[in-house]
Design an enzyme around this catalytic site. Sequence first.
Site, short mmCIF file in Angstrom:
data_model
loop_
_atom_site.label_atom_id
_atom_site.label_comp_id
_atom_site.label_asym_id
_atom_site.label_seq_id
_atom_site.Cartn_x
_atom_site.Cartn_y
_atom_site.Cartn_z
NE ARG A 86 -8.47 88.45 -21.56
CZ ARG A 86 -8.43 88.81 -22.77
NH1 ARG A 86 -9.33 89.57 -23.38
NH2 ARG A 86 -7.21 88.46 -23.64
N GLY A 329 -6.84 80.10 -17.44
CA GLY A 329 -6.01 80.04 -18.54
C GLY A 329 -5.18 80.81 -19.27
CG HIS A 331 -9.11 84.78 -23.15
ND1 HIS A 331 -9.85 85.14 -22.50
CD2 HIS A 331 -9.08 85.37 -24.42
CE1 HIS A 331 -10.47 86.08 -23.25
NE2 HIS A 331 -9.81 86.16 -24.43
CB CYS A 332 -7.78 83.85 -17.29
SG CYS A 332 -9.11 82.56 -17.68
CB ILE A 333 -2.64 85.29 -16.93
CG1 ILE A 333 -2.12 84.50 -18.29
CG2 ILE A 333 -3.52 84.06 -16.06
CD1 ILE A 333 -0.98 83.52 -17.96
#
Length: 344
Positions: A86, A329, A331-333
């Site tokens: 992301r 989390g 969303h971040c990856i």
Amino acid sequence: MTWTMPAETARQERIWMGFPREGATLGDSSTAREAGYAAWTAVAHAVAEFEPVTMIVDPTEEARARRMLGSGIDIVVRELDEFWLRDSGPTFVLDAQGRLGAVDWIFNGWGGGDWVNIRHDRGLATFIAGLAGAELIPSLLVNEGGGLHVDGKGTILLTETVQLDPDRNPHADKARVEAEMARTLGSTKTIWLPRGLARDYETFGTRGHVDIVACFASPGTILVHEQPDPAHPDHATMREIRALLAAATDAQGRAFRLIDLPAPATLTDAHGPVDWSYINHLVVNDGVIACGFGEDRADARARDILAEAYPGRRVVTVDARELFARGGGVHCITQQQPAAGGRG
């Protein structure tokens, strides 16, 4: 040419991820490393139930990735340092004709902590844009995809301690950042949050990414992290942010409907207050990949709230504790690539 970042609820072509490789983020013991590999793999498999996943894999991890991911995940081998796609990869946009573009932010490792190694991540956005068939949109702004959230209709959420971070953009002011977001993402109304969650300012933090604080479920509706316990430092922070959002309006001048998404009961770990947040979910085609924290009641409550916020989508929970232990989390990856041809 006008570019617009679609809402995350728009139809998607695929999800991009990066497979973990050995280093400071993954951990310094075999137990920690194995837990990290398993966490990233679990997210990839959950997403693959809904749409294609392309995983960028460093050559040193190719054998492990092929063994753990199996045949259902597309693997592309390329040298990689960080694996939070992301942030280190491009942000995808569409033009008025539905053609795909990819914004190439400058990535300096979330302000350049002394543990950061991003030598091989330079050029990653260009590489991914080439694979996706997207037009590259260069930017001189130091920024990460986790540091913004859009409603697809002109409204964007940003955090003062991210885009205005002197270790990222020492000469930027709000007007310059807003102009760049308008040029690259099509935003016309910026809502600036004052800061992020407390843990996000620790060693492996991002200094305030919005994607654990608040996100658009749909135009006019914002999911907001709630920390109900006054003993946690995020309680006061989120009261301030919620009040700010309650008084704000979107690009169309509408007041927001706010949906509180309460944090799990756990307040601390061995390193201090946690930043566990259900806001950090990924919307996929016909589904939502939610963070889980091993608390059945809280995880179920979050699933119910997300199911109501995203009607018609199946909510799947993936244990995110090993992700948050490393600074992010679900969303971040992950990074969504919107389907070309539609703005959604």
